[in-house]
Scaffold this motif. Structure first.
Motif, PDB file in Angstrom:
ATOM      1  N   GLY A  90     -16.919  -1.315 -49.739  1.00  0.00           N
ATOM      2  CA  GLY A  90     -16.957  -2.646 -50.325  1.00  0.00           C
ATOM      3  C   GLY A  90     -16.081  -2.768 -51.558  1.00  0.00           C
ATOM      4  O   GLY A  90     -16.069  -3.809 -52.205  1.00  0.00           O
ATOM      5  N   SER A  91     -15.349  -1.704 -51.895  1.00  0.00           N
ATOM      6  CA  SER A  91     -14.469  -1.757 -53.059  1.00  0.00           C
ATOM      7  C   SER A  91     -12.994  -1.767 -52.648  1.00  0.00           C
ATOM      8  O   SER A  91     -12.129  -1.359 -53.401  1.00  0.00           O
ATOM      9  CB  SER A  91     -14.756  -0.579 -54.006  1.00  0.00           C
ATOM     10  N   GLU A  92     -12.749  -2.271 -51.459  1.00  0.00           N
ATOM     11  CA  GLU A  92     -11.373  -2.313 -50.963  1.00  0.00           C
ATOM     12  C   GLU A  92     -10.591  -3.472 -51.578  1.00  0.00           C
ATOM     13  O   GLU A  92     -11.148  -4.345 -52.232  1.00  0.00           O
ATOM     14  CB  GLU A  92     -11.353  -2.416 -49.431  1.00  0.00           C
ATOM     15  N   GLN A  93      -9.289  -3.428 -51.333  1.00  0.00           N
ATOM     16  CA  GLN A  93      -8.398  -4.478 -51.839  1.00  0.00           C
ATOM     17  C   GLN A  93      -8.879  -5.831 -51.324  1.00  0.00           C
ATOM     18  O   GLN A  93      -9.220  -5.982 -50.162  1.00  0.00           O
ATOM     19  CB  GLN A  93      -6.968  -4.214 -51.368  1.00  0.00           C
ATOM     20  N   GLY A  94      -8.940  -6.780 -52.207  1.00  0.00           N
ATOM     21  CA  GLY A  94      -9.419  -8.109 -51.856  1.00  0.00           C
ATOM     22  C   GLY A  94     -10.884  -8.314 -52.176  1.00  0.00           C
ATOM     23  O   GLY A  94     -11.326  -9.438 -52.372  1.00  0.00           O
ATOM     24  N   LYS A 102      -7.174   0.353 -48.963  1.00  0.00           N
ATOM     25  CA  LYS A 102      -7.250  -0.315 -47.665  1.00  0.00           C
ATOM     26  C   LYS A 102      -8.586  -0.005 -46.990  1.00  0.00           C
ATOM     27  O   LYS A 102      -9.212   1.025 -47.255  1.00  0.00           O
ATOM     28  CB  LYS A 102      -6.124   0.170 -46.751  1.00  0.00           C
ATOM     29  N   ALA A 103      -8.975  -0.865 -46.077  1.00  0.00           N
ATOM     30  CA  ALA A 103     -10.221  -0.662 -45.323  1.00  0.00           C
ATOM     31  C   ALA A 103     -10.197   0.642 -44.537  1.00  0.00           C
ATOM     32  O   ALA A 103     -11.253   1.214 -44.240  1.00  0.00           O
ATOM     33  CB  ALA A 103     -10.459  -1.848 -44.393  1.00  0.00           C
ATOM     34  N   GLU A 104      -9.015   1.157 -44.228  1.00  0.00           N
ATOM     35  CA  GLU A 104      -8.887   2.402 -43.474  1.00  0.00           C
ATOM     36  C   GLU A 104      -9.511   3.595 -44.212  1.00  0.00           C
ATOM     37  O   GLU A 104      -9.844   4.604 -43.594  1.00  0.00           O
ATOM     38  CB  GLU A 104      -7.415   2.702 -43.169  1.00  0.00           C
ATOM     39  N   ILE A 105      -9.671   3.480 -45.520  1.00  0.00           N
ATOM     40  CA  ILE A 105     -10.330   4.549 -46.284  1.00  0.00           C
ATOM     41  C   ILE A 105     -11.722   4.801 -45.720  1.00  0.00           C
ATOM     42  O   ILE A 105     -12.160   5.944 -45.608  1.00  0.00           O
ATOM     43  CB  ILE A 105     -10.403   4.186 -47.782  1.00  0.00           C
ATOM     44  N   HIS A 150      -0.692   7.380 -49.671  1.00  0.00           N
ATOM     45  CA  HIS A 150      -0.431   6.016 -50.120  1.00  0.00           C
ATOM     46  C   HIS A 150       0.058   5.136 -48.978  1.00  0.00           C
ATOM     47  O   HIS A 150      -0.325   3.965 -48.901  1.00  0.00           O
ATOM     48  CB  HIS A 150       0.578   6.018 -51.271  1.00  0.00           C
ATOM     49  N   GLU A 151       0.876   5.661 -48.105  1.00  0.00           N
ATOM     50  CA  GLU A 151       1.376   4.857 -46.990  1.00  0.00           C
ATOM     51  C   GLU A 151       0.254   4.423 -46.057  1.00  0.00           C
ATOM     52  O   GLU A 151       0.295   3.330 -45.505  1.00  0.00           O
ATOM     53  CB  GLU A 151       2.426   5.644 -46.193  1.00  0.00           C
ATOM     54  N   THR A 152      -0.730   5.268 -45.890  1.00  0.00           N
ATOM     55  CA  THR A 152      -1.819   4.995 -44.952  1.00  0.00           C
ATOM     56  C   THR A 152      -2.983   4.239 -45.581  1.00  0.00           C
ATOM     57  O   THR A 152      -3.572   3.363 -44.945  1.00  0.00           O
ATOM     58  CB  THR A 152      -2.333   6.308 -44.353  1.00  0.00           C
ATOM     59  N   TYR A 153      -3.306   4.572 -46.815  1.00  0.00           N
ATOM     60  CA  TYR A 153      -4.568   4.100 -47.395  1.00  0.00           C
ATOM     61  C   TYR A 153      -4.436   3.202 -48.618  1.00  0.00           C
ATOM     62  O   TYR A 153      -5.444   2.756 -49.139  1.00  0.00           O
ATOM     63  CB  TYR A 153      -5.448   5.310 -47.748  1.00  0.00           C
ATOM     64  N   ARG A 154      -3.242   2.948 -49.100  1.00  0.00           N
ATOM     65  CA  ARG A 154      -3.081   2.096 -50.276  1.00  0.00           C
ATOM     66  C   ARG A 154      -2.359   0.812 -49.898  1.00  0.00           C
ATOM     67  O   ARG A 154      -1.303   0.840 -49.281  1.00  0.00           O
ATOM     68  CB  ARG A 154      -2.300   2.816 -51.368  1.00  0.00           C
TER      69      ARG A 154
END
Length: 158
Positions: A90-94, A102-105, A150-154
């Motif tokens: 629930g602490s993702e971007q947005g 990113k939600a992928e985290i 960073h490419e995958t999760y940021r």
């Protein structure tokens, strides 16, 4: 209306439940915001120690084996930090100001944790580097681990 009447009890209970829900939501928002600040501080420390190693590799900072080992070990320790308190769902971007996670985290938690393992391994490989050239050689793996995560999760800057 008396304290024991059913309507009074229902209204009182409903009010208490709403107040509890509002408090929980506010507490949850604060916890998420605090987690974002904490992980940004973690990344600031990663950047600092990576900068020390990079400075040594480029010759801007004199080679010192104790400094190399300390920076590399600190990076490894930062990579090993438990995610439970830093990466709150629930602490993702947005969802939280300042977050770029990113939600992928959370949907790929094992992959995310593995990226930190890659950073830890790259940092530990630099412990005992014999000279600035060896530090420079290790910077490729360290930088690559950061970039891959960073490419995958940021997410992008807003």
């Amino acid at each position: 209306m008396t304290l024991t009447s059913k309507p009074f009890f229902v209204i009182t209970l409903s009010t208490a439940l709403v107040a509890t829900a509002v408090f929980a939501d506010g507490h949850s928002d604060k916890a998420a915001a605090d987690a974002v600040k904490a992980r940004q501080a973690q990344m600031q420390m990663v950047g600092y120690h990576t900068g020390v190693l990079g400075g040594i590799a480029k010759g801007g900072i004199p080679y010192d084996s104790a400094i190399v080992d300390a920076a590399a070990k600190n990076l490894a320790s930062l990579a090993k930090m438990e995610h439970a308190t830093l990466w709150l769902e629930g602490s993702e971007q947005g969802a939280v100001d300042g977050s770029r996670g990113k939600a992928e985290i959370w949907s790929d938690a094992a992959g995310f944790k593995a990226k930190f393992g890659d950073m830890e391994a790259a940092a530990l490989a630099m412990v005992g580097a014999a000279d600035a050239a060896a530090v420079g050689a290790g910077m490729g793996a360290l930088g690559g681990s950061c970039k891959a995560c960073h490419e995958t999760y940021r997410g992008p800057k807003n």
